[in-house]
Design an enzyme around this catalytic site. Structure first.
Site, PDB file in Angstrom:
ATOM      1  N   HIS A  92       0.929  -1.124  -0.004  1.00  0.00           N
ATOM      2  CA  HIS A  92       0.021   0.010  -0.139  1.00  0.00           C
ATOM      3  C   HIS A  92       0.997   1.222  -0.032  1.00  0.00           C
ATOM      4  O   HIS A  92       2.048   1.340   0.679  1.00  0.00           O
ATOM      5  CB  HIS A  92      -1.037   0.157   1.222  1.00  0.00           C
ATOM      6  CG  HIS A  92      -2.118   1.000   1.211  1.00  0.00           C
ATOM      7  ND1 HIS A  92      -1.308   2.399   1.491  1.00  0.00           N
ATOM      8  CD2 HIS A  92      -3.400   0.889   0.778  1.00  0.00           C
ATOM      9  CE1 HIS A  92      -2.677   3.045   1.238  1.00  0.00           C
ATOM     10  NE2 HIS A  92      -3.650   2.471   0.963  1.00  0.00           N
ATOM     11  N   GLU A 161      -4.087   2.130  -7.630  1.00  0.00           N
ATOM     12  CA  GLU A 161      -4.424   3.192  -6.581  1.00  0.00           C
ATOM     13  C   GLU A 161      -3.272   4.421  -6.866  1.00  0.00           C
ATOM     14  O   GLU A 161      -2.061   4.613  -6.364  1.00  0.00           O
ATOM     15  CB  GLU A 161      -4.103   2.975  -5.343  1.00  0.00           C
ATOM     16  CG  GLU A 161      -4.887   1.581  -4.677  1.00  0.00           C
ATOM     17  CD  GLU A 161      -5.308   1.796  -3.208  1.00  0.00           C
ATOM     18  OE1 GLU A 161      -6.446   1.751  -2.787  1.00  0.00           O
ATOM     19  OE2 GLU A 161      -4.381   1.668  -2.624  1.00  0.00           O
TER      20      GLU A 161
HETATM   21  P1  PGA Z   1      -9.417   6.151   0.094  1.00  0.00           P
HETATM   22  O1  PGA Z   1      -8.234   5.092   0.387  1.00  0.00           O
HETATM   23  O2  PGA Z   1     -10.662   5.349  -0.035  1.00  0.00           O
HETATM   24  O3  PGA Z   1      -9.693   6.715   1.701  1.00  0.00           O
HETATM   25  O4  PGA Z   1      -9.036   7.328  -0.649  1.00  0.00           O
HETATM   26  C1  PGA Z   1      -8.030   4.017  -0.550  1.00  0.00           C
HETATM   27  C2  PGA Z   1      -6.826   3.120  -0.183  1.00  0.00           C
HETATM   28  O5  PGA Z   1      -5.873   3.843   0.532  1.00  0.00           O
HETATM   29  O6  PGA Z   1      -6.787   2.401  -0.409  1.00  0.00           O
END
Ligand code: PGA
Length: 245
Positions: A92, A161
């Site tokens: 992540h 992401e």
């Molecule tokens: P968020 O986070 O939906 O708060 O933008 C997504 C993530 O970090 O996986």
């Protein structure tokens, strides 16, 4: 219509008691989740309680991260052997950023989850600077290149992401996301057989909430979403689920 997975990354939003309350509410609204697959990534300290309270065995529970050390003298660490889970998140951007986790370390973690046959979400994504410099695809390709060193044996998910979208409310267009997912697909194609590739899922994550999830679900390459903030609020989760049906 394909089943969408909602993977809720609770980060450090909910403590143990709040996690239990959330799951109790889930138990009471079981029927509303018939058409989606749900995965929950609570704080590690809440996993046991969440599993005890949850009465829906189709919901997967996972670890947000784990150490490369399996056991022994590693104060404060948590390994994939510490607690039984269905799945885990690796790489992540908050781990890469705050804890300086590099691709080398992330590959070590992937090897561990692969050996233990634990479903794994591998996160990739570019920074705002990289996007502005026009090198988003290069960044993703380089993050995915660790997979060259791994004969994948597990159900793997790649979560795209973009870092500039996480927690910011700024969501890329469907075209932008589709383009990035196509890049991921073609990288995977070069690495794995058709059979292995068809088992790899693709998620999008970054400011997903009840206002945009329906539109985002039009992206044909997507199998699901990795959701942070909005997934830690029960009403928002229900609204997201309702807007998907
Ligand atoms: P968020 O986070 O939906 O708060 O933008 C997504 C993530 O970090 O996986």
């Amino acid at each position: 219509m394909k089943r969408i997975t909602l993977a809720l990354n609770w980060k450090l939003y909910l403590n143990e008691l709040q996690s239990i309350e959330f799951v109790e509410r889930l138990n009471h609204s079981k029927d509303q989740f018939d058409n989606i697959d749900l995965e929950i990534y609570p704080s590690a300290t809440a996993i046991r309680s969440v599993k005890n309270v949850l009465n829906n065995s189709s919901i997967k529970i996972g670890l947000q991260d784990f150490s490369i050390f399996e056991n022994g003298a590693h104060t404060g660490s948590l390994s994939l052997s510490s607690i039984e889970v269905d799945s885990c998140i690796i790489g992540h951007s908050e781990r890469r950023d705050f804890y300086k986790e590099n691709d080398n370390l992330i590959l070590k973690k992937l090897r561990i989850s692969n050996d233990k046959k634990i479903n794994t979400i591998l996160c990739v994504g570019e920074t705002l600077k990289e996007k502005e410099e026009g090198i988003s695809k290069e960044k993703i390709k380089s993050q995915l290149s660790i997979l060259k060193n791994l004969d994948i044996q597990i159900p793997l998910t790649i979560a795209y992401e973009p870092i500039w979208s996480i927690g910011t409310g700024s969501v890329p267009s469907n075209e932008y996301i589709s383009d990035m997912l196509s890049t991921i697909k073609s990288e995977l194609k070069a690495l794995y057989s058709h059979e292995k590739n068809s088992a790899i899922k693709l998620f999008y994550g970054g400011s997903v909430d009840e206002t945009n999830i329906s539109n985002l679900s039009d992206i044909s390459l997507l199998d699901g979403f990795l959701i942070g903030s909005a997934g830690s609020k029960f009403e928002k989760l229900i609204n997201m689920v309702n807007s998907l049906v």
